[in-house]
Design a protein around this motif. Structure first.
Motif, PDB file in Angstrom:
ATOM      1  N   LYS A 164      40.466  38.960  46.859  1.00  0.00           N
ATOM      2  CA  LYS A 164      40.557  38.525  48.248  1.00  0.00           C
ATOM      3  C   LYS A 164      40.966  37.064  48.367  1.00  0.00           C
ATOM      4  O   LYS A 164      41.508  36.643  49.381  1.00  0.00           O
ATOM      5  CB  LYS A 164      39.211  38.724  48.954  1.00  0.00           C
ATOM      6  N   ALA A 165      40.681  36.292  47.273  1.00  0.00           N
ATOM      7  CA  ALA A 165      41.052  34.875  47.290  1.00  0.00           C
ATOM      8  C   ALA A 165      42.509  34.674  46.888  1.00  0.00           C
ATOM      9  O   ALA A 165      42.968  33.538  46.741  1.00  0.00           O
ATOM     10  CB  ALA A 165      40.143  34.103  46.341  1.00  0.00           C
ATOM     11  N   GLY A 166      43.236  35.781  46.711  1.00  0.00           N
ATOM     12  CA  GLY A 166      44.658  35.691  46.406  1.00  0.00           C
ATOM     13  C   GLY A 166      45.000  35.666  44.935  1.00  0.00           C
ATOM     14  O   GLY A 166      46.120  35.327  44.561  1.00  0.00           O
ATOM     15  N   ILE A 167      44.058  36.054  44.120  1.00  0.00           N
ATOM     16  CA  ILE A 167      44.288  36.066  42.666  1.00  0.00           C
ATOM     17  C   ILE A 167      44.503  37.508  42.232  1.00  0.00           C
ATOM     18  O   ILE A 167      43.793  38.422  42.674  1.00  0.00           O
ATOM     19  CB  ILE A 167      43.091  35.448  41.922  1.00  0.00           C
ATOM     20  N   SER A 168      45.491  37.733  41.369  1.00  0.00           N
ATOM     21  CA  SER A 168      45.788  39.101  40.936  1.00  0.00           C
ATOM     22  C   SER A 168      44.627  39.653  40.107  1.00  0.00           C
ATOM     23  O   SER A 168      43.843  38.914  39.516  1.00  0.00           O
ATOM     24  CB  SER A 168      47.069  39.135  40.106  1.00  0.00           C
ATOM     25  N   GLU A 169      44.551  40.978  40.091  1.00  0.00           N
ATOM     26  CA  GLU A 169      43.487  41.637  39.331  1.00  0.00           C
ATOM     27  C   GLU A 169      43.553  41.281  37.851  1.00  0.00           C
ATOM     28  O   GLU A 169      42.540  41.047  37.207  1.00  0.00           O
ATOM     29  CB  GLU A 169      43.609  43.157  39.515  1.00  0.00           C
ATOM     30  N   ALA A 170      44.784  41.211  37.286  1.00  0.00           N
ATOM     31  CA  ALA A 170      44.956  40.898  35.865  1.00  0.00           C
ATOM     32  C   ALA A 170      44.457  39.488  35.549  1.00  0.00           C
ATOM     33  O   ALA A 170      43.760  39.265  34.550  1.00  0.00           O
ATOM     34  CB  ALA A 170      46.427  41.037  35.468  1.00  0.00           C
ATOM     35  N   VAL A 171      44.792  38.510  36.403  1.00  0.00           N
ATOM     36  CA  VAL A 171      44.371  37.128  36.169  1.00  0.00           C
ATOM     37  C   VAL A 171      42.861  37.010  36.331  1.00  0.00           C
ATOM     38  O   VAL A 171      42.178  36.329  35.553  1.00  0.00           O
ATOM     39  CB  VAL A 171      45.102  36.161  37.128  1.00  0.00           C
ATOM     40  N   ALA A 172      42.306  37.694  37.349  1.00  0.00           N
ATOM     41  CA  ALA A 172      40.862  37.656  37.574  1.00  0.00           C
ATOM     42  C   ALA A 172      40.122  38.240  36.373  1.00  0.00           C
ATOM     43  O   ALA A 172      39.080  37.703  35.938  1.00  0.00           O
ATOM     44  CB  ALA A 172      40.507  38.428  38.835  1.00  0.00           C
ATOM     45  N   THR A 173      40.652  39.326  35.813  1.00  0.00           N
ATOM     46  CA  THR A 173      40.044  39.952  34.634  1.00  0.00           C
ATOM     47  C   THR A 173      40.104  39.000  33.442  1.00  0.00           C
ATOM     48  O   THR A 173      39.124  38.848  32.689  1.00  0.00           O
ATOM     49  CB  THR A 173      40.771  41.264  34.287  1.00  0.00           C
ATOM     50  N   GLU A 174      41.243  38.328  33.280  1.00  0.00           N
ATOM     51  CA  GLU A 174      41.404  37.371  32.176  1.00  0.00           C
ATOM     52  C   GLU A 174      40.394  36.224  32.292  1.00  0.00           C
ATOM     53  O   GLU A 174      39.766  35.831  31.298  1.00  0.00           O
ATOM     54  CB  GLU A 174      42.833  36.813  32.192  1.00  0.00           C
ATOM     55  N   ILE A 175      40.213  35.710  33.512  1.00  0.00           N
ATOM     56  CA  ILE A 175      39.274  34.599  33.734  1.00  0.00           C
ATOM     57  C   ILE A 175      37.853  35.047  33.399  1.00  0.00           C
ATOM     58  O   ILE A 175      37.098  34.329  32.720  1.00  0.00           O
ATOM     59  CB  ILE A 175      39.361  34.097  35.191  1.00  0.00           C
ATOM     60  N   PHE A 176      37.474  36.233  33.887  1.00  0.00           N
ATOM     61  CA  PHE A 176      36.114  36.714  33.644  1.00  0.00           C
ATOM     62  C   PHE A 176      35.861  36.945  32.152  1.00  0.00           C
ATOM     63  O   PHE A 176      34.798  36.584  31.634  1.00  0.00           O
ATOM     64  CB  PHE A 176      35.858  38.012  34.419  1.00  0.00           C
ATOM     65  N   ASP A 177      36.843  37.531  31.451  1.00  0.00           N
ATOM     66  CA  ASP A 177      36.683  37.780  30.008  1.00  0.00           C
ATOM     67  C   ASP A 177      36.559  36.470  29.230  1.00  0.00           C
ATOM     68  O   ASP A 177      35.776  36.377  28.273  1.00  0.00           O
ATOM     69  CB  ASP A 177      37.863  38.598  29.477  1.00  0.00           C
TER      70      ASP A 177
END
Length: 634
Positions: A164-177
């Protein structure tokens, strides 16, 4: 406290946090003895990072842990070249800018959860804890919430999520990992800051007051010979002399003294065996009235206190009385007589009378020696004897080491610089030495323990030492058969073999070849035979040995049978000690009278010599051999 003796206004809390000399020391990696920064890996990191601020020290401490450690190359590279910093999303820049684009602290994990996914402070801390505890179910729930958001039972939004903050799912997953792999071992920033202050201050003290700092380090490891040897070696590298004990200069602990216009470290009297703290307090108290002028003066002034012969003997052997002008040989010959004289003198004073005949040749009070006692004219102890007495009384050598004369030969054979360096590197888990590495070590044999393989062949565990450490060698049957005569106590040897490292035991060297070292060596040395590894190194074809035209049956080796009351008896123990002296190739079997059984002497094999027979006869009595009726114990 020692710094304040010369500089009363010194205050550690007020030292500059931008001290150039301190950061130069940190950047050089000369951090042995510096809080949190003395491991080999950390020293290497500091030489590459070259910290220039407390923030850099703080980050180094936080990064040098599993998980965050993976970011060290990126952190160092980005610190040198800020233009190379990249962020998975621009929202990360304000959070990670101070750490060159790397996640370093737990607080950064919480800020990412808040600023990117909209978590509350409390919820961000719960996520941090779940990551640090590696709770799989909580982690999966946190991942979904971080990426897609989360609502409560009534549909109210708890966090909006990264998408929702405008970050792609792939990038969000990378950040969390990235956060997950890091947070399990991460420091919080306040923890790293507290450590960094202590690290910086200890580095400051080492940089500006190296003598006082090393003296304190040595005191902190009093009784730990391995650590003591490491710090003594460190002092020598810094051209700071570590002097032996002195009855007029030494304190209870290591201290700084000035000798010949140079500052040095003096050994602390508490490091001498058999010397008690209460007695030393009395020595230092008495010394305030004036230095001891002679050994007799020392005994005279201390005989009314907790003085005993065992303490005095240890002090003599350590060299504590050397500066008083009487040789150690003379003192060891006469110290008991001198102590007895003053004990009797004090007893007479207490009783208010003197016994003119009970103290030998001294018949009047004026005859009690103070500074003019006549010692016998004895040659001083040899250097070797002095060194061994130092080792006996202090646990280490100070005025030298018996191995020093053999160093040129050891170096020619490719031996490592010192066993202490090896142990230090292994303790700090650096990459310098690894399991199965082939290395050459050198030292003096201090202990040999004979064992037997499962097949019954003799082998041995041999301990060697140099000035800065000791190492156990494992000598298997083939090598032992070839070199057994060289492995006696005090023998100077070099050994090559495979390093064996285990979490459950001290490091060992599995020996493949041994050489006896020589003094005053010059020239080239014949190389030692390194271990071979059949799995990776093919065997060379062997030339068949021609068979003799006449086959002869192999001779059965002789066996020495010894009759003992019991294998647990004192006689058997004494015999075993004797057999170690006359090691050879003849196996030994005991006949145990108490059980009427034959017992093989595991690891015992002897050379049959007349002297050995005579000594056995003294222990076991006279027996008759069964072959030619000659009288010898069998």
């Amino acid at each position: 406290e020692q710094v304040k003796e010369a500089n009363p206004d010194f205050c550690l809390d007020r030292v500059s946090l931008e001290d150039e000399k301190t950061f130069s020391l940190l950047s050089s990696g000369d951090t042995s003895g510096v809080f949190q920064l003395e491991s080999g890996g950390m020293r290497q990191m500091l030489t590459e990072l070259k910290p220039q601020s407390l923030d850099d020290v703080q980050a180094a401490i936080a990064l040098y842990r599993p998980g965050p450690m993976d970011s060290i190359p990126t952190y160092i590279e980005n610190s040198r070249h800020p233009e190379k910093i990249t962020y998975a999303t621009p929202q990360l820049q304000p959070i990670l800018e101070s750490t060159y684009g790397c996640v370093v602290y737990q607080e950064q994990v919480m800020n990412i959860c808040r600023d990117i996914a909209g978590f509350s402070y409390g919820r961000a801390d719960i996520i941090r804890r779940a990551m640090s505890k590696k709770k799989a179910s909580e982690m999966e729930n946190a991942r979904q919430a971080f990426i897609y958001g989360e609502t409560d039972e009534n549909g109210n939004e708890l966090c909006h999520g990264a998408v929702k903050a405008g970050i792609s799912e792939a990038v969000a997953t990378e950040i969390f990992d990235t956060m997950s792999s890091f947070a399990a071992y991460a420091f919080n920033k306040s923890h790293a800051t507290a450590y960094a202050y202590t690290s910086y201050r200890t580095a400051y003290l080492k940089a500006h007051y190296p003598c006082e700092y090393l003296a304190s380090l040595l005191t902190s490891v009093l009784g730990n010979m391995t650590k003591t040897a490491i710090y003594v070696e460190q002092a020598q590298k810094m051209k700071i002399a570590v002097l032996g004990p002195d009855i007029n200069e030494s304190r209870e602990t290591y201290s700084v003294v000035e000798v010949g216009g140079k500052r040095a470290i003096r050994f602390g009297l508490l490091g001498i065996k058999n010397v008690g703290k209460n007695f030393l307090e009395e020595v230092t108290s008495e010394r305030r009235s004036g230095k001891f002028t002679s050994f007799e003066n020392f005994v005279s002034r201390m005989s009314g206190r907790e003085l005993n012969k065992r303490q005095v003997e240890s002090l003599i052997k350590s060299g504590a009385f050397d500066s008083l002008g009487t040789t150690r040989a003379a003192l060891l010959s006469e110290y008991e007589k001198i102590i007895d004289i003053y004990v009797k003198k004090n007893r007479g004073k207490i009783e208010g009378q003197f016994d003119l005949f009970s103290i030998g040749n001294f018949g009047a009070e004026d005859d009690y020696p103070e500074t003019d006692y006549t010692y016998p004219d004895l040659p001083e102890l040899s250097t070797k004897e002095r060194l061994y007495q130092e080792k006996e009384s202090m646990g280490m050598y100070f005025s030298g080491h018996p191995f020093d004369d053999y160093k040129p030969h050891a170096k020619a054979l490719g031996a490592i610089a010192s066993i202490g360096d090896l142990l230090s590197e292994l303790e700090e888990e650096t990459d310098t030495y690894c399991d199965h590495d082939t290395i050459t070590v050198a030292g003096l044999v201090t202990l040999r323990t004979n064992k037997q393989t499962r097949a019954g062949a003799p082998m041995a565990f041999v301990t060697i030492e140099d000035r800065f450490g000791e190492l156990e060698l494992v000598v298997f049957p083939k090598v032992l058969e070839k070199h057994t005569y060289f492995l006696s106590p005090d023998a100077p040897i070099a050994a090559v073999g495979e390093l064996s490292l285990s979490e459950d035991s001290a490091p060992k060297l599995l020996v493949s070849d041994i050489a006896v070292l020589q003094t005053d060596f010059s020239g080239e040395a014949e190389p030692l035979q390194k271990p071979r590894y059949p799995k990776s190194e093919p065997k060379k074809a062997e030339t068949p040995t021609p068979k003799p035209s006449v086959q002869t049956a192999p001779q059965k080796p002789k066996t020495l049978y010894l009759k003992v009351p019991s294998v647990e008896s004192e006689e058997c123990r004494r015999v075993c000690s004797l057999l170690e002296i006359f090691e050879g190739q003849t196996p030994v079997i005991f006949y145990d009278v108490s059980t009427k059984k034959y017992v093989k002497a595991v690891g015992r094999s002897v050379e049959l010599l007349p002297n050995m027979y005579r000594l056995l006869q003294q222990i076991l009595g006279l027996l008759v051999a069964n072959d030619n009726a000659t009288q010898m114990p069998i």
